[in-house]
Design an enzyme around this catalytic site. Structure first.
Site, mmCIF file in Angstrom:
data_model
loop_
_atom_site.group_PDB
_atom_site.id
_atom_site.type_symbol
_atom_site.label_atom_id
_atom_site.label_comp_id
_atom_site.label_asym_id
_atom_site.label_seq_id
_atom_site.Cartn_x
_atom_site.Cartn_y
_atom_site.Cartn_z
ATOM 1 N N SER A 286 71.150 -79.532 -46.728
ATOM 2 C CA SER A 286 72.582 -79.128 -47.410
ATOM 3 C C SER A 286 72.405 -79.030 -48.875
ATOM 4 O O SER A 286 71.289 -78.732 -49.096
ATOM 5 C CB SER A 286 73.627 -80.191 -47.069
ATOM 6 O OG SER A 286 74.937 -79.638 -47.497
ATOM 7 N N ASN A 287 73.289 -78.618 -49.542
ATOM 8 C CA ASN A 287 73.291 -78.622 -51.185
ATOM 9 C C ASN A 287 74.444 -79.275 -51.646
ATOM 10 O O ASN A 287 74.873 -79.870 -51.113
ATOM 11 C CB ASN A 287 73.385 -77.080 -51.408
ATOM 12 C CG ASN A 287 74.699 -76.412 -50.958
ATOM 13 O OD1 ASN A 287 75.508 -76.741 -51.148
ATOM 14 N ND2 ASN A 287 74.576 -75.520 -50.003
#
Ligand code: C5P
Length: 408
Positions: free
Chosen positions: A220-221
């Site tokens: 993810s980020n």
């Protein structure tokens, strides 16, 4: 958790609005102090009217200190000049909210009985009236209360809650005062219902997508989702019907917004595709992963000395591939050549606007409550904004969206 306070989340929505806050004799009356405080912090002019029973739970002095204004109670002489003031209040009000409202006051209003300052004010006002019931679950459930609530609903009262949870009796049930965020959200939504986006359906995406590696891990980020949530709330407060497609379950859900929870870029793509045919604008604030693991392991991947190489593949480009008769707005979070990269994305994805976000700026970008952005259109016009709270950035973006929508 979204820690942003309501005064930040509501932007300028409540600033200088005259709000009459009615408080009745429920154990939840102490929560009205927090409502008064948050509305005052957000810039509203809050005039509190307490029933006699309410003053048994909280003192008028508390509200007076919090709002900086005189509190109307039954203790005032009805023949005094102050009693006229409450009629003036009914006229000056932008909105009247009674939180908490008891079964007794609900019954009085449904019957049109005006034997106290609060009911007089409600009968005398032309402003929208919101009520947030709080009472024992059986009292709430009683057909008499339900009938009375239906009558008020038919008279355009907005009813918020009650919520399910622990009650003063010690039992759990439906009867708790609605969450304060929901009450303040409903006030903002009501105040803005005839705003410049009224009649439009805006789809907003938020959060970083999560691309599974195995049953326990994902890629993810650092997107916090705050920008998307701010856009959804701002659009709601300007009268739009809002669909928020989000990867985050941990932020405070804005009331009055249709929420679709997704995880991956593929799920977000499908959710967006499902709603955009009815939409007037799509604002993609989500940080969609560009790559995902080419395959997801069925079992948890074991640690080995050999290390691990993941093969990644492209995700669908949601903004680039979904086309239709709606305004398309993208975001570009960049750490270098901000304007150049953003302009390129604007062209590639055939956008009507792109919001370029310099993630290297201090206190701006991922996770922050503020952003420093530039809004770019296809003609190459660039509006560079100073560092602003995300809600204010959201309103600036929606100013442009409203302009584009009105020109269609
Ligand atoms: O990731 P990138 O900076 O290219 O994102 C630019 C815009 O495109 C953002 O608005 C983002 O939400 C959107 N996007 C998308 N689908 C992707 C990647 C990005 O819609 N797969």
């Amino acid at each position: 958790m979204n820690t942003q306070s309501n005064w930040l989340r509501s932007g300028k929505m409540l600033s200088n609005k005259t709000i009459v806050l009615g408080v009745t004799g429920s154990i939840a009356a102490y929560k009205a102090v927090e409502i008064a405080s948050q509305l005052t912090q957000a810039g509203a002019i809050v005039s509190v009217i307490m029933t006699e029973a309410a003053t048994e739970f909280v003192t008028p002095l508390t509200f007076q200190a919090i709002t900086g204004r005189r509190v109307v109670t039954e203790m005032f002489d009805l023949t005094s000049e102050f009693s006229i003031e409450h009629v003036r209040l009914a006229e000056a009000a932008d909105i009247v909210i009674i939180a908490p409202i008891t079964a007794n006051v609900i019954a009085k209003l449904a019957a049109g009985i005006a034997d106290d300052m609060l009911c007089c004010t409600v009968l005398a006002t032309k402003a929208p009236v919101l009520i947030a019931p709080a009472m024992d679950a059986n009292m709430y459930d009683n057909p008499i209360t339900q009938d009375n609530l239906s009558k008020l609903k038919a008279r355009n009262f907005t009813i918020i809650g009650p919520a399910w949870g622990r009650l003063a009796s010690g039992q759990a049930g439906l009867g708790r005062l609605a969450d304060i965020n929901d009450i303040i959200g409903a006030i903002c939504q009501t105040l803005g219902k005839n705003g410049d986006l009224a009649g439009n359906h805006i789809v907003v995406t938020a959060g970083g997508t999560r691309e599974p590696v195995d049953p326990v891990r994902y890629i993810s980020n650092r997107s916090s989702g705050k920008m998307g949530y701010a856009l959804a709330e701002a659009a709601r407060d300007r009268g739009a019907k809002v669909s928020l497609i989000t990867t985050l379950a941990s932020l405070i859900e804005p009331i009055g917004v249709d929420i679709v929870n997704v995880n991956t870029a593929q799920e977000m793509y499908e959710a967006v595709r499902n709603v955009v045919p009815q939409a007037d604008a799509l604002v993609m604030a989500a940080a969609v992963a560009d790559y995902r693991p080419a395959s997801t392991a069925k079992d948890k991947i074991k640690k080995t000395d050999a290390g691990l190489t993941l093969k990644l593949e492209l995700t669908p480009d949601i903004l680039g591939s979904i086309k239709g008769d709606f305004i398309k707005v993208g975001f570009a979070a960049e750490s270098n050549s901000l304007i150049e990269n953003a302009k390129q994305k604007l062209q590639q994805k055939e956008l009507d606007l792109i919001v370029a976000n310099d993630i290297t700026a201090t206190d701006s970008g991922f996770g922050a409550d503020n952003d420093r952005v530039a809004i770019i259109d296809p003609e190459g016009n660039i509006e560079s904004l100073p560092l602003l709270p995300k809600r204010e950035v959201a309103d600036k973006v929606l100013d442009k969206v409203a302009e584009l929508l009105s020109g269609r």
